[in-house]
Design an enzyme around this catalytic site. Structure first.
Site, PDB file in Angstrom:
ATOM      1  N   GLU A  15       0.825  -1.207   0.000  1.00 26.14           N
ATOM      2  CA  GLU A  15       0.000   0.000   0.000  1.00 26.14           C
ATOM      3  C   GLU A  15       0.859   1.257   0.000  1.00 26.14           C
ATOM      4  O   GLU A  15       0.495   2.259  -0.614  1.00 26.14           O
ATOM      5  CB  GLU A  15      -0.937   0.022   1.218  1.00 26.14           C
ATOM      6  CG  GLU A  15      -2.040  -1.006   1.192  1.00 26.14           C
ATOM      7  CD  GLU A  15      -3.081  -0.771   0.112  1.00 26.14           C
ATOM      8  OE1 GLU A  15      -3.309   0.394  -0.274  1.00 26.14           O
ATOM      9  OE2 GLU A  15      -3.667  -1.758  -0.340  1.00 26.14           O
ATOM     10  N   CYS A  24      -6.206  10.451  -4.580  1.00 24.37           N
ATOM     11  CA  CYS A  24      -5.911   9.156  -5.197  1.00 24.37           C
ATOM     12  C   CYS A  24      -6.448   9.138  -6.631  1.00 24.37           C
ATOM     13  O   CYS A  24      -7.184  10.044  -7.037  1.00 24.37           O
ATOM     14  CB  CYS A  24      -6.523   8.032  -4.367  1.00 24.37           C
ATOM     15  SG  CYS A  24      -8.307   7.849  -4.542  1.00 24.37           S
TER      16      CYS A  24
END
Length: 150
Positions: A15, A24
């Site tokens: 991650e 994002c």
């Protein structure tokens, strides 16, 4: 059962951690290890706060694995499945052949092979997802997953 350190380390490696909020690819403010629920642009957190947010975010994935898996599994298998659910979502896991095979008592090797069906986005293979799925396969089988970091 809850995620073990190996599973937590795997998730952290794949991650990545950003201590300053960012947008994002889906257009959502995100911080830490993919935390979106309370992230706001301009927010900055510490590594300790990022770890706490990750642990909180993993609770849903842990609950999904506890609920959906109906056969005995070991600590590494549980932790692998938490990583997988954290990445693909509980709904996808619930509908997966991987879960169906697991709950039908397929061999660990047969179940582990199913992870590679989940290495694509928009129909094309992503190298990072391929490495993550290989790492998850390894952890599921009790092997060294770190060989897939590079």
């Amino acid at each position: 059962m809850q995620i073990n350190q190996e599973g937590l380390d795997l998730i952290k490696q794949f991650e990545g951690c950003k201590l300053e909020a960012y947008i994002c690819p889906a257009g959502i403010p995100t911080i830490g290890y993919g935390h979106t629920q309370s992230a706001t642009m301009g927010q900055v957190i510490s590594e300790v706060e990022a770890d706490a947010l990750l642990r909180k975010d993993l609770k849903d994935a842990e609950d999904a694995v506890r609920t959906l898996v109906t056969v005995p599994i070991d600590e590494n298998q549980f932790s692998t499945l938490v990583s997988f659910v954290f990445n693909v979502g509980a709904g996808a896991f619930e509908q997966s052949t991987l879960l169906a095979m697991l709950n039908a008592y397929a061999s660990a090797e047969t179940v582990a092979a199913q992870f590679m069906r989940w290495n694509k986005a928009d129909g094309r293979e992503l190298p990072g997802l391929t490495r993550r799925r290989h790492a998850e396969q390894a952890l599921f089988l009790g092997k060294d997953w770190r060989v897939y970091l590079f």
